[in-house]
Design a protein around this motif. Structure first.
Motif, PDB file in Angstrom:
ATOM      1  N   VAL A   1     -55.181  49.590  39.438  1.00 12.06           N
ATOM      2  CA  VAL A   1     -55.720  48.964  40.649  1.00 12.06           C
ATOM      3  C   VAL A   1     -56.908  48.080  40.297  1.00 12.06           C
TER       4      VAL A   1
ATOM      5  N   TRP B   1     -54.225  50.021  47.198  1.00 14.44           N
ATOM      6  CA  TRP B   1     -53.859  51.346  46.701  1.00 14.44           C
ATOM      7  C   TRP B   1     -52.403  51.686  47.028  1.00 14.44           C
TER       8      TRP B   1
ATOM      9  N   TYR C   1     -50.226  57.342  45.770  1.00 19.76           N
ATOM     10  CA  TYR C   1     -51.460  56.577  45.872  1.00 19.76           C
ATOM     11  C   TYR C   1     -52.552  57.325  46.627  1.00 19.76           C
TER      12      TYR C   1
ATOM     13  N   TYR D   1     -56.240  57.955  45.110  1.00 23.27           N
ATOM     14  CA  TYR D   1     -57.471  57.576  45.815  1.00 23.27           C
ATOM     15  C   TYR D   1     -58.355  58.795  46.076  1.00 23.27           C
TER      16      TYR D   1
ATOM     17  N   TYR E   1     -60.188  59.335  42.993  1.00 17.33           N
ATOM     18  CA  TYR E   1     -61.157  58.241  42.877  1.00 17.33           C
ATOM     19  C   TYR E   1     -62.393  58.527  43.727  1.00 17.33           C
TER      20      TYR E   1
END
Length: 283
Positions: free
Chosen positions: A52, A59, A69, A73, A76
């Motif tokens: 990404v 995403w 995804y 995330y 993340y």
């Protein structure tokens, strides 16, 4: 890790070896419901984040051979919130400084800011207009060492003056890197920044632009301009796509971590220039 064709943004074995210990400790410290089942390979989560970061895709457009995804995330966001991403970044910065013949802690730094446009998902309250650059969006306030490696970063609305951001950055710099006693800045930073730095034991010096026409690298300050160039090699940073400023700050940390890991392992950073093996036809 599931067998799949590699992407150019994937971490190599050598780069993964540099940061794997941080994630091993992170996973070992996870407790509570749902943490016993280790479903996803953390290396694949990192690969997805770098995909990404490097390509700039949303995403939800992650290829299906990565973990879902929403899961990527979630990692993340968790790593941003608990400081894991910054820990990885700082680890690589220390290694990069030592590899460059420097001590882990710097004594001098450079400060500057960059305004970038935002995407449609960024709330109006999180952006503003940089009247000087005529850009509506956000502003990245950075402090780097003399190698161009990031020491502190702050993301604000573009309407926040460099002086305001500079004072906040100096506070962060003094707290995280008390060895820094010298900072170079450009003429956009007002005297109050110099006075603020003096109160923190930091000598802030303004580097004036030459009066001669044409391009000329500014003494000391050129290194941070190069850092902004490094960031722009990561398409997710060509514009600010993050809904939250702290997520944008984290995207900068991932870009720099990618750059430093490649340098430490002797791997070049791919460019976006078109590559072809087709030879021109003789005239």
């Amino acid at each position: 890790m599931n067998e799949r064709r590699p992407y150019r943004s994937d971490v190599s074995d050598a780069r993964w070896a540099l940061i794997e210990p941080v994630f091993v400790v992170w996973r070992a410290g996870r407790t509570g419901p749902g943490t016993a089942a280790r479903v996803h390979d953390l290396r694949e989560i990192v690969n997805a984040i770098l995909y990404v970061n490097r390509t700039g895709i949303p995403w939800e457009y992650l290829p299906h051979d990565f973990p879902p995804y929403k899961t990527v995330y979630d990692y993340y966001a968790k790593w941003e919130a608990d400081g894991t991403t910054e820990q990885v970044h700082d680890l690589l910065r220390d290694k990069a400084r030592r590899a460059g013949g420097r001590s882990a802690e710097p004594t001098a730094a450079v400060v500057d800011a960059q305004s970038v446009k935002t995407s449609g998902n960024v709330a109006e309250s999180s952006q503003g207009i940089d009247a000087g650059k005529k850009i509506k969006g956000r502003k990245r306030h950075l402090v780097t060492d003399t190698l161009g490696l990031v020491l502190a970063v702050l993301v604000t609305a573009a309407s926040v003056h460099d002086t305001t951001g500079g004072k906040l950055l100096l506070d962060d710099l003094a707290a995280a890197h008390p060895t820094v006693t010298k900072v170079w800045a450009d003429g956009g930073y007002q005297n109050s920044v110099l006075n603020h730095g003096a109160g923190l034991g930091i000598d802030v010096e303004v580097v004036q632009r030459p009066r001669a026409k044409g391009f000329e690298p500014l003494p000391k300050r050129w290194v941070i301009e190069r850092t902004f160039g490094w960031l722009m090699q990561h398409r997710r940073l060509a514009r600010d796509y993050e809904a939250l400023p702290q997520r944008s700050r984290t995207m900068i940390h991932w870009a720099m971590a990618n750059k430093m890991a490649r340098e430490l392992t002797g791997e070049s950073t791919p460019t976006w220039r078109f590559e072809t093996d087709i030879q021109p036809t003789p005239a």
